[in-house]
Design a protein around this motif. Structure first.
Motif, PDB file in Angstrom:
ATOM      1  N   ALA A   1     -12.020  17.545 -13.786  1.00  0.00           N
ATOM      2  CA  ALA A   1     -13.337  17.449 -14.408  1.00  0.00           C
ATOM      3  C   ALA A   1     -14.312  16.835 -13.419  1.00  0.00           C
ATOM      4  CB  ALA A   1     -13.230  16.601 -15.674  1.00  0.00           C
ATOM      5  N   TRP A   2     -13.847  15.771 -12.778  1.00  0.00           N
ATOM      6  CA  TRP A   2     -14.665  15.087 -11.777  1.00  0.00           C
ATOM      7  C   TRP A   2     -15.097  16.060 -10.696  1.00  0.00           C
ATOM      8  CZ3 TRP A   2     -16.591  10.241 -11.311  1.00  0.00           C
ATOM      9  CH2 TRP A   2     -16.906   9.753 -10.042  1.00  0.00           C
ATOM     10  N   MET A   3     -14.144  16.846 -10.245  1.00  0.00           N
ATOM     11  CA  MET A   3     -14.427  17.783  -9.160  1.00  0.00           C
ATOM     12  C   MET A   3     -15.425  18.837  -9.596  1.00  0.00           C
ATOM     13  SD  MET A   3     -11.725  20.231  -7.256  1.00  0.00           S
ATOM     14  CE  MET A   3     -11.723  21.859  -7.914  1.00  0.00           C
ATOM     15  N   ILE A   4     -15.200  19.410 -10.794  1.00  0.00           N
ATOM     16  CA  ILE A   4     -16.103  20.456 -11.256  1.00  0.00           C
ATOM     17  C   ILE A   4     -17.490  19.889 -11.497  1.00  0.00           C
ATOM     18  CG2 ILE A   4     -16.558  22.095 -13.091  1.00  0.00           C
ATOM     19  CD1 ILE A   4     -13.591  22.440 -13.391  1.00  0.00           C
ATOM     20  N   LEU A   5     -17.542  18.743 -12.141  1.00  0.00           N
ATOM     21  CA  LEU A   5     -18.846  18.148 -12.393  1.00  0.00           C
ATOM     22  C   LEU A   5     -19.550  17.813 -11.087  1.00  0.00           C
ATOM     23  CD1 LEU A   5     -17.974  15.898 -15.432  1.00  0.00           C
ATOM     24  CD2 LEU A   5     -19.364  17.960 -15.416  1.00  0.00           C
ATOM     25  N   SER A   6     -18.775  17.339 -10.124  1.00  0.00           N
ATOM     26  CA  SER A   6     -19.392  17.001  -8.842  1.00  0.00           C
ATOM     27  C   SER A   6     -19.991  18.216  -8.176  1.00  0.00           C
ATOM     28  CB  SER A   6     -18.354  16.394  -7.888  1.00  0.00           C
ATOM     29  OG  SER A   6     -17.846  15.216  -8.420  1.00  0.00           O
ATOM     30  N   SER A   7     -19.418  19.374  -8.445  1.00  0.00           N
ATOM     31  CA  SER A   7     -19.940  20.558  -7.778  1.00  0.00           C
ATOM     32  C   SER A   7     -21.313  20.932  -8.297  1.00  0.00           C
ATOM     33  CB  SER A   7     -18.981  21.734  -7.946  1.00  0.00           C
ATOM     34  OG  SER A   7     -18.979  22.171  -9.283  1.00  0.00           O
ATOM     35  N   PHE A   8     -21.706  20.298  -9.397  1.00  0.00           N
ATOM     36  CA  PHE A   8     -23.044  20.570  -9.938  1.00  0.00           C
ATOM     37  C   PHE A   8     -24.034  19.457  -9.650  1.00  0.00           C
ATOM     38  CE2 PHE A   8     -22.003  24.425 -11.832  1.00  0.00           C
ATOM     39  CZ  PHE A   8     -20.809  24.330 -12.536  1.00  0.00           C
ATOM     40  N   LYS A   9     -23.610  18.512  -8.812  1.00  0.00           N
ATOM     41  CA  LYS A   9     -24.509  17.390  -8.540  1.00  0.00           C
ATOM     42  C   LYS A   9     -25.237  17.573  -7.229  1.00  0.00           C
ATOM     43  CE  LYS A   9     -21.659  13.921 -10.844  1.00  0.00           C
ATOM     44  NZ  LYS A   9     -20.713  12.848 -10.631  1.00  0.00           N
ATOM     45  N   THR A  10     -26.344  16.865  -7.116  1.00  0.00           N
ATOM     46  CA  THR A  10     -27.055  16.885  -5.844  1.00  0.00           C
ATOM     47  C   THR A  10     -26.374  15.925  -4.887  1.00  0.00           C
ATOM     48  OG1 THR A  10     -28.493  15.102  -6.528  1.00  0.00           O
ATOM     49  CG2 THR A  10     -29.243  17.353  -6.958  1.00  0.00           C
ATOM     50  N   LEU A  11     -26.648  16.080  -3.638  1.00  0.00           N
ATOM     51  CA  LEU A  11     -26.032  15.235  -2.624  1.00  0.00           C
ATOM     52  C   LEU A  11     -26.342  13.768  -2.878  1.00  0.00           C
ATOM     53  CD1 LEU A  11     -24.322  15.346  -0.135  1.00  0.00           C
ATOM     54  CD2 LEU A  11     -26.383  15.467   1.232  1.00  0.00           C
ATOM     55  N   LYS A  12     -27.555  13.508  -3.276  1.00  0.00           N
ATOM     56  CA  LYS A  12     -27.958  12.128  -3.516  1.00  0.00           C
ATOM     57  C   LYS A  12     -27.157  11.509  -4.651  1.00  0.00           C
ATOM     58  CE  LYS A  12     -31.908  12.764  -2.239  1.00  0.00           C
ATOM     59  NZ  LYS A  12     -33.280  13.227  -2.228  1.00  0.00           N
TER      60      LYS A  12
ATOM     61  N   SER B   1     -31.444  14.445   8.091  1.00  0.00           N
ATOM     62  CA  SER B   1     -32.839  14.396   7.652  1.00  0.00           C
ATOM     63  C   SER B   1     -33.165  15.542   6.710  1.00  0.00           C
ATOM     64  CB  SER B   1     -33.778  14.387   8.852  1.00  0.00           C
ATOM     65  OG  SER B   1     -33.469  15.458   9.698  1.00  0.00           O
ATOM     66  N   GLY B   2     -32.411  16.636   6.809  1.00  0.00           N
ATOM     67  CA  GLY B   2     -32.676  17.728   5.868  1.00  0.00           C
ATOM     68  C   GLY B   2     -32.490  17.292   4.432  1.00  0.00           C
ATOM     69  N   ASP B   3     -31.381  16.598   4.188  1.00  0.00           N
ATOM     70  CA  ASP B   3     -31.097  16.196   2.817  1.00  0.00           C
ATOM     71  C   ASP B   3     -31.732  14.868   2.428  1.00  0.00           C
ATOM     72  OD1 ASP B   3     -27.982  17.472   3.672  1.00  0.00           O
ATOM     73  OD2 ASP B   3     -29.225  18.343   2.082  1.00  0.00           O
ATOM     74  N   TYR B   4     -32.085  14.089   3.394  1.00  0.00           N
ATOM     75  CA  TYR B   4     -32.607  12.755   3.102  1.00  0.00           C
ATOM     76  C   TYR B   4     -33.937  12.529   3.799  1.00  0.00           C
ATOM     77  CZ  TYR B   4     -27.933  11.637   1.430  1.00  0.00           C
ATOM     78  OH  TYR B   4     -26.760  11.621   0.743  1.00  0.00           O
ATOM     79  N   ALA B   5     -34.871  13.388   3.501  1.00  0.00           N
ATOM     80  CA  ALA B   5     -36.148  13.323   4.215  1.00  0.00           C
ATOM     81  C   ALA B   5     -36.829  11.972   4.068  1.00  0.00           C
ATOM     82  CB  ALA B   5     -37.050  14.444   3.736  1.00  0.00           C
TER      83      ALA B   5
END
Lengths: 283, 330, 433
Positions: free
Chosen positions: A34-45, C286-290
């Motif tokens: 679940a963690w993995m699938i949910l993570s695939s929908f998250k932004t990098l931040k 910097s692309g992802d963390y402007a």
């Protein structure tokens, strides 16, 4: 023998208790997924924030788009290459494993014990030691950057022989002898009598072999370096550099890699359910 | 037996002999040839490595041996017995590697069996319709690629962003920052916590295998025996202990041996989650071998370690088999 | 029937597989079509730089085909070493400087032809630290493209500094006390758990390079005539400085190290306020963390000695395989990419790396670099103080298997200072045979 009323009670009691354990256990088994699938929908931040979130606050399909649309990643070709290798190997491994498992189970010949333990011991060898000579052979045969290079050497699987020997042992000898008396040839016996008996084992091990070949990462990467012969798992580390890690993309890639395996598994699963138990004769 | 039948059987046994011989010759010989080429040769080469100071970056003589890769005889093996604190780093890590790998296998095998066998039993005991769902759920982890699994679990154990600490933090009411995989001072009963973490991740991914094997085996228990036991009033615990376990003993042995062998081969998960750390607490043998073979140019040494590791696994499986010899064939 | 059909389908797929693997042919030299295979490791910005230059090259040489194949870092090492004995490696091999000599001494790399550049000219044209790794036994085996600097300056988040009132950095840090004062303020702790590191220097490259650089700054020479010594007064002072950073609360080495909260990730996620990592990280993130990149500056670290000496690895560059059938073409391409000042700086601009060519650290090219990466400015001045970290038989071993884990262990409080120096020295010296 029909089940008498008195046998119902322990049955239902047992069933309830089973669920009591199975359900929490399943949740634990599923949680990382679940963690993995949910993570695939998250932004990098969001992946990187502290404290972490479980359900994505900002749901995004960008990761999948990125993986699917990346001009450097011809996913269609990767899927095709992986499929070719996986299917070819499943067929040949099922053949050799069932055949030789059956032979080791039901026949005697000189050197059988030695050969068997030799095959068994093959499973214990670290693959790094045979990488270079293995690669050397492939290079000499001109099989580098060729899908056959991953197919031809993979015909025999020690684990498979071992496993099928185990299952083949329970095939009743009378069945085989009766066929022989009736004049059947050995291969005929193998095809028409032994194989059907091994049904669930074939389905199970076939699926395992499929999965193993599908997920194989290192060796295909070394042997197949040109893009148009590469296999799918390369996308798993495509988005991480030496230390830079983009977990959300990697998780999306992981999902894309698992899906076919899951599909095959679900197919095969039904087969096992409807299948014949390997003891053959009931009762 | 009538005369006709006698003749038939006699003819059968005579014919059978040659038909059988043909069959065996036709199948075993190709197998032997195939393996001689694809398996034996690389194997011999790998073994020979242990007697040289080999690095793939050096060009050598015949098959890579000699010249830049000098012959050192038994030196690699002799070094293994150097237990002094001034021994070269690779020897020290080798000793650690053996200890850690043995410990890891010793944890995995019983834990795995203790989880998968009862689980298989429980799954088999419930309603057919729902059975498939549970079977799928518990088998899913096997399908995931190791890299993904390792990253997943590494994430769960992350000190600040991990699921584990987040959940603990909820209960404790404050931020928990335990570095499960990095803190070498964390041990439970003398066993590093980092190793436990790897055990958990590995068990999670691996249990599906034995689960399927046990389920297939359980399906093979004749229905008659189960019904008889039920009529005799056996409850599930007795069913399990008195019927399932004894009948499944050969399968359990099979699973134990296979689990042990694959536990010794753990690599992907360890490399991604801890890379042998913290402080070599999870330095399993295969990781050791990989590092010295490819990162640090001591492939000869790595080959020697591989041989030792193989002998170790081989002897353990021999012992396992002997111990339960009578139940091996049934 | 179905079964046979299935087998037929499989067989045809298999046959197509044979066709699918088009092996690169050994091309004929001269005016006919030549194919140059290039192997690089996975790094998007590096590879983008290569591909742009390959395009340019193809326009000037239309009969040359350049094919790139990339691998992730670990796989690259294994692939190289598996392919070399079988001689199936590519023509141009991207290498990290510290690897070059082990491959060269094994006879796997082609020596730089004098027609492209001579050893003496190379020493004049290229900065000391980068070229150091490519010279083995007084022979040149390739050309570096970047100045790999992992110590000397740090990524500094000015927004966080403002927030917490850290101000020493604005005029440059005069000494480590200044750094510590700022760093302390910029760290954040919650419930006893560090949620933001003040100064994250505890990555593997960070620790190993800092250790050796500061050692040099204190006046020591860790590598001399093939003997490695660190169990000295300078060693003590170096470790004391590093421990001080931990003790004063700038970083928790348990939570921040190579495996966890690695400095690049951590800095841009703002879980580290200051990070010790090379400038290549900025274009990477910097692309992802402007927004973080926008408030980031590169702040030089103070030296404890009179000169801002620092140890530097020989960084990424290009070499040519000794087995290549198109060596001339390959060297020509390498020349084009690395020794032509304009092209070289183009690559630096794409990859966010500092130049290895002396002519690019000042003048128009340098200005272009500074325009794109303003934080490069302080660096360009100190590059000439960089000292090649030294010819180790196995530098990766020393850096990653000895220095980093041993010092990290010490910083985490699990070993004494004396033990640590002793261990490092004996383990490194033991690897010299």
């Amino acid at each position: 023998m029909t089940a008498s009323p008195v046998s119902r009670k322990p049955l239902t009691f047992r069933i309830n208790l089973a669920y009591f354990i199975l359900v929490p256990a399943s949740l634990i088994a599923l949680l990382p997924f679940a963690w993995m699938i949910l993570s695939s929908f998250k932004t990098l931040k969001e992946i990187r924030q502290i404290p972490p979130t479980f359900v994505p606050q900002e749901f995004t399909l960008d990761n999948y788009i990125k993986v699917l649309d990346d001009p450097d990643l011809p996913l269609g070709i990767f899927y095709r290459n992986s499929a070719i290798i996986a299917f070819a190997n499943v067929i040949q491994v099922l053949f050799t494993s069932s055949l030789f498992g059956y032979i080791f189970a039901k026949f005697e010949f000189k050197g059988k014990r030695v050969l068997f333990w030799f095959i068994l011991s093959l499973m214990m060898i670290p693959h790094q030691m045979t990488m270079i000579p293995g690669y050397l052979i492939l290079a000499r045969l001109g099989l580098i950057n060729n899908l056959l290079g991953l197919i031809i050497p993979a015909a025999v699987d020690a684990f498979g022989i071992f496993l099928f020997r185990q299952f083949a042992q329970s095939i009743p000898n009378e069945l085989l002898d009766a066929a022989r008396v009736d004049g059947a040839g050995e291969f005929y016996i193998y095809r028409r009598i032994v194989l059907p008996q091994l049904g669930p084992a074939l389905a199970t091990f076939g699926m395992l072999t499929f999965m193993f070949n599908w997920n194989a990462y290192l060796w295909p990467l070394i042997v197949l370096t040109e893009k148009n012969v590469r296999t799918l798992p390369i996308i798993l580390t495509w988005f991480s550099n030496q230390q830079v890690d983009k977990t959300n993309l990697t998780m999306a890639a992981s999902v894309l890699v698992i899906l076919p395996v899951l599909f095959v598994f679900l197919l095969v699963q039904k087969w096992i359910v409807e299948g014949i138990t390997f003891s053959g004769l009931k009762g | 037996m009538t005369n006709a039948t006698q003749t038939r059987w006699r003819r059968f046994f005579r014919g059978r002999d040659s038909a059988e011989k043909q069959f065996l010759a036709g199948t075993i010989s190709p197998l032997v040839f195939y393996m001689a080429f694809w398996t034996v040769f690389p194997l011999l080469w790998g073994i020979a490595l242990a007697f040289f100071n080999y690095s793939p970056r050096q060009t050598g003589g015949f098959l890579g041996f000699g010249e830049g890769n000098e012959f050192v005889g038994l030196q690699n093996f002799q070094n293994m017995f150097n237990f002094s604190p001034e021994a070269p780093l690779e020897v020290q890590q080798f000793h650690i590697g053996i200890r850690v790998t043995l410990l890891f296998a010793a944890l995995i095998v019983p834990l795995n069996l203790l989880i998968t066998l009862p689980l298989a039993f429980l799954i088999e005991s419930i309603n057919d319709k729902v059975k498939g769902i549970f079977r799928t759920i518990f088998f899913l982890p096997v399908l995931a690629p190791s890299v993904g699994v390792a990253i997943m679990w590494g994430f769960i154990f992350h000190p600040q962003r991990g699921l584990l600490n987040a959940v603990l933090g909820e209960f404790a009411g404050k931020l928990i920052g335990i570095a499960w995989l990095r803190d070498s001072s964390l041990t439970v009963w003398g066993i590093p916590v980092a190793l436990f973490a790897i055990v958990v991740a590995y068990l999670w991914q691996d249990m599906g295998y034995n689960l399927i094997i046990f389920i297939a085996a359980l399906q093979g228990i004749p229905q008659g025996i189960k019904d008889a036991a039920r009529i005799d009033g056996a409850n599930w615990l007795q069913m399990f202990a008195r019927i399932v376990v004894p009948l499944l003993m050969p399968t359990i042995l099979l699973a134990a041996v296979l689990t042990m062998i694959s536990a010794f081969q753990v690599f992907d998960i360890v490399q991604v989650m801890t890379d042998g750390g913290p402080d070599d607490q999870t330095q399993v043998l295969l990781l050791n071998i990989y590092s010295y073979a490819f990162r640090y140019q001591k492939m000869g040494w790595a080959a020697a370690v591989s041989i030792v590791m193989f002998l170790l696994v081989f002897s353990i499986s021999l012992v396992q088999t002997r111990l339960l010899r009578t139940e091996w064939e049934y | 029937m179905k079964r046979y059909l299935f087998v037929l389908v499989m067989a045809s797929l298999l046959l197509s597989a044979c066709g699918g693997g088009a092996a690169t042919e050994a091309p004929v030299g001269g005016d006919e079509k030549a194919t140059i295979r290039v192997w690089t490791h996975q790094n998007d910005s590096f590879n983008a730089g290569y591909e742009a230059l390959a395009e340019k090259y193809k326009q000037a040489h239309p009969n040359v085909e350049i094919v790139f194949e990339t691998f992730d870092y670990d796989t690259y090492i294994q692939t190289l070493q598996t392919a070399l004995p079988a001689k199936t490696e590519a023509d141009v091999l991207q290498m990290f400087g510290s690897w070059v000599c082990s491959y060269a001494e094994g006879g796997n790399l082609a020596e730089m032809p004098a027609s492209v550049i001579s050893l003496d000219d190379a020493n004049t044209k290229l900065l000391g630290a980068p070229i150091g790794g490519y010279i083995c036994d007084s022979k040149l085996y390739g050309v570096p493209q970047e100045f790999n600097i992992e110590y000397g300056a740090v990524l500094f988040n000015t927004r966080i500094a403002e927030e917490v009132g850290a101000t020493n950095y604005t005029d440059g840090w005069a000494n480590w006390d200044d750094v510590i004062e700022d760093g302390k303020k910029m760290a954040a702790v919650q419930d006893g758990v560090m949620t933001r590191a003040g100064l994250n220097f505890t990555g593997s490259d960070g620790i190993a390079t800092m250790f050796h650089s500061v050692y040099l700054q204190y006046g020591g020479q860790y590598l001399k005539d093939g003997v490695y010594t660190v169990n000295t007064a300078e060693g003590v002072k170096t470790l004391e400085l590093m421990k001080r950073l931990v003790d004063e609360g700038l970083v928790d080495p348990l939570l921040y190290n190579d495996e966890e909260n690695w400095v690049g990730d951590s800095y841009f996620a703002e879980t580290s306020a200051i990070g010790l990592v090379g400038p290549w990280a900025i274009p990477e993130y910097s692309g992802d963390y402007a927004e973080v990149a926008a408030v980031t500056i590169y702040q030089p670290l103070p030296s404890v000695g009179s000169e801002p000496t620092f140890a530097a690895a020989s960084g990424w560059g290009l070499t040519v395989s000794a087995n290549s059938k198109v060596q001339d073409a390959a060297w020509d391409f390498v020349n084009f990419v690395t020794l032509d000042a304009g092209n070289a700086v183009e690559w630096n601009l794409a990859s966010g790396t500092l130049p290895a060519l002396k002519e690019n650290i000042s003048g128009a090219n340098a200005d272009a670099l500074v325009a794109e990466f303003p934080y490069f400015e302080p660096f360009l001045g100190i590059l000439e103080h960089g000292q090649y970290e030294g010819q180790f038989p196995d530098r990766d071993f020393v850096w990653y298997e000895v220095a980093y884990p041993t010092v990290l262990n010490f910083l985490q409080g699990n070993a004494t200072l004396e033990e640590t120096l002793q261990t490092i020295e004996s383990e490194v010296q033991g690897s010299f045979k």
